[in-house]
Design an enzyme around this catalytic site. Structure first.
Site, PDB file in Angstrom:
ATOM      1  CG  HIS A  17      -1.763   1.220   1.359  1.00  0.00           C
ATOM      2  ND1 HIS A  17      -3.050   1.276   0.898  1.00  0.00           N
ATOM      3  CD2 HIS A  17      -1.505   2.446   1.901  1.00  0.00           C
ATOM      4  CE1 HIS A  17      -3.560   2.469   1.139  1.00  0.00           C
ATOM      5  NE2 HIS A  17      -2.637   3.205   1.749  1.00  0.00           N
ATOM      6  CD  GLU A  18       1.698   3.554   3.722  1.00  0.00           C
ATOM      7  OE1 GLU A  18       1.983   4.645   3.177  1.00  0.00           O
ATOM      8  OE2 GLU A  18       0.630   3.387   4.350  1.00  0.00           O
ATOM      9  CG  HIS A  21       0.358   6.293  -0.535  1.00  0.00           C
ATOM     10  ND1 HIS A  21      -0.693   6.880  -1.216  1.00  0.00           N
ATOM     11  CD2 HIS A  21      -0.206   5.643   0.521  1.00  0.00           C
ATOM     12  CE1 HIS A  21      -1.834   6.585  -0.608  1.00  0.00           C
ATOM     13  NE2 HIS A  21      -1.561   5.839   0.443  1.00  0.00           N
TER      14      HIS A  21
END
Length: 352
Positions: A17-18, A21
């Protein structure tokens, strides 16, 4: 071993997920100050380039700290060229969406792996036949294998209901019985049933249930994309529907589970085999993607909401409103986390 597997799974999902980003931020020239798996005290750090990579004590999430963006204090901004808040709102929206998108992408890839390894499904073999049902009237019998409906070859039981729902009137079934194939005509009728949320619904039925025998379906290269897409879409729909039923009060808040539930089900799935584990990880990944897109301040969806407002109105949200909504968002998230953990402990201590 199960607990260790659960921690590794959560860490992997958070990392993915990170990473979304991070890659989107770097693509748009935003400096990433910290890339952390977990919250709280940093137990391991390593600086590569100008970014600090770290593992933190509490493995319940993670974060990418971008220059000019701080959830803990929305007033901390930077006007440097490599700052998050100097980028156009549409670029910020892409950076924010990249995290949840990575979760959906990971789920898609995992479902492709599941399809390639083989999915266990109910065989299209008839078990129980309901009284006064179209199936009984047409002469269907227990242990009949459904081989074709309306000219469509049937491989697994889940295909039976899907075709019946699309039928307009009578349907033609070809069934294998005692080594020979028989053709039967019958008309489905609208019947009531209870869905997974305990609600009474209606749908077309012929009055048969699967025998319980299973088959393993392995998808070919030309089928994997469609299978993975369908499974990801179904998982997303299921989670959204579950949230809707929770808000409507159909599902009790007592059903909410937290980190302890995740550890339990992940341990059970890992013991059941790689296919079950991959399927569960995919479902959790979709769940993370959906939850993070909810329009709650402090989540990606909340930030997307603020940036969409700025994109439309050409002005930033009021600072006081932004701070108050972000604080309220954190209070809501922490309260939900505490409540879900309480539910987990309650279920454990009461043997439910």
């Amino acid at each position: 071993m199960g607990t260790l597997t659960s921690i590794l799974v959560l860490s992997f999902l958070i990392f993915f997920h990170e990473l979304g980003h991070f890659l989107a931020a770097r693509f748009f020239g935003v400096h990433v100050e910290v890339f952390s798996i977990g919250f709280g005290k940093k137990i391991f750090t390593k600086i590569v380039g100008n970014t600090e990579y770290c593992l933190s004590l509490i493995p319940l999430g993670g974060y990418v700290q971008m220059k000019g963006q701080d959830d803990r204090d929305p007033t901390k901004v930077s006007y440097d060229a490599d700052s998050y808040n100097t980028k156009a709102p549409w670029k910020r929206i892409i950076i924010l969406f990249a995290g949840p998108f990575s979760n959906f992408l990971l789920a898609f890839l995992l479902f492709m792996a599941v399809g390639a390894m083989g999915v266990s499904k109910y065989a299209p073999i008839i078990g129980k036949i309901s009284e006064n049902s179209p199936a009984l009237e047409a002469g269907l019998q227990e242990n009949d294998r459904i081989v074709m409906i309306n000219g469509i070859v049937i491989e697994a039981w889940d295909e039976v209901s899907a075709i019946i729902q699309k039928s307009m009137d009578k349907i033609e079934l070809k069934v294998e019985r005692a080594g020979s194939v028989q053709t039967l005509l019958l008309t489905p009728k609208i019947s009531e049933y209870q869905n997974m949320f305990g609600e009474t619904k209606q749908k077309k039925m012929i009055g048969v249930a699967p025998s319980g025998k299973t088959i393993e379906v392995v998808y070919g290269a030309n089928e994997l994309f469609g299978f993975a897409y369908d499974q990801t879409a179904k998982a997303t729909t299921l989670i959204l529907t579950s949230l809707q039923k929770l808000v409507e009060g159909v599902v009790s808040p007592k059903e909410l589970g937290g980190i302890i539930s995740i550890v339990q089900v992940t341990s059970e799935a890992s013991a059941a085999g790689l296919v079950a584990l991959f399927a569960l990880i995919a479902l959790i990944s979709v769940n993370l993607g959906v939850i993070n897109l909810l329009p709650i301040p402090a989540l990606d969806g909340g930030h997307i909401m603020f940036n969409t407002y700025e994109l439309i109105t050409k002005k930033a949200p009021n600072e006081r409103i932004l701070i108050n909504m972000t604080t309220a968002g954190w209070v809501l998230l922490l309260s939900l986390m505490a409540f879900s953990i309480f539910n987990d402990i309650y279920r454990l201590t009461n043997g439910n």
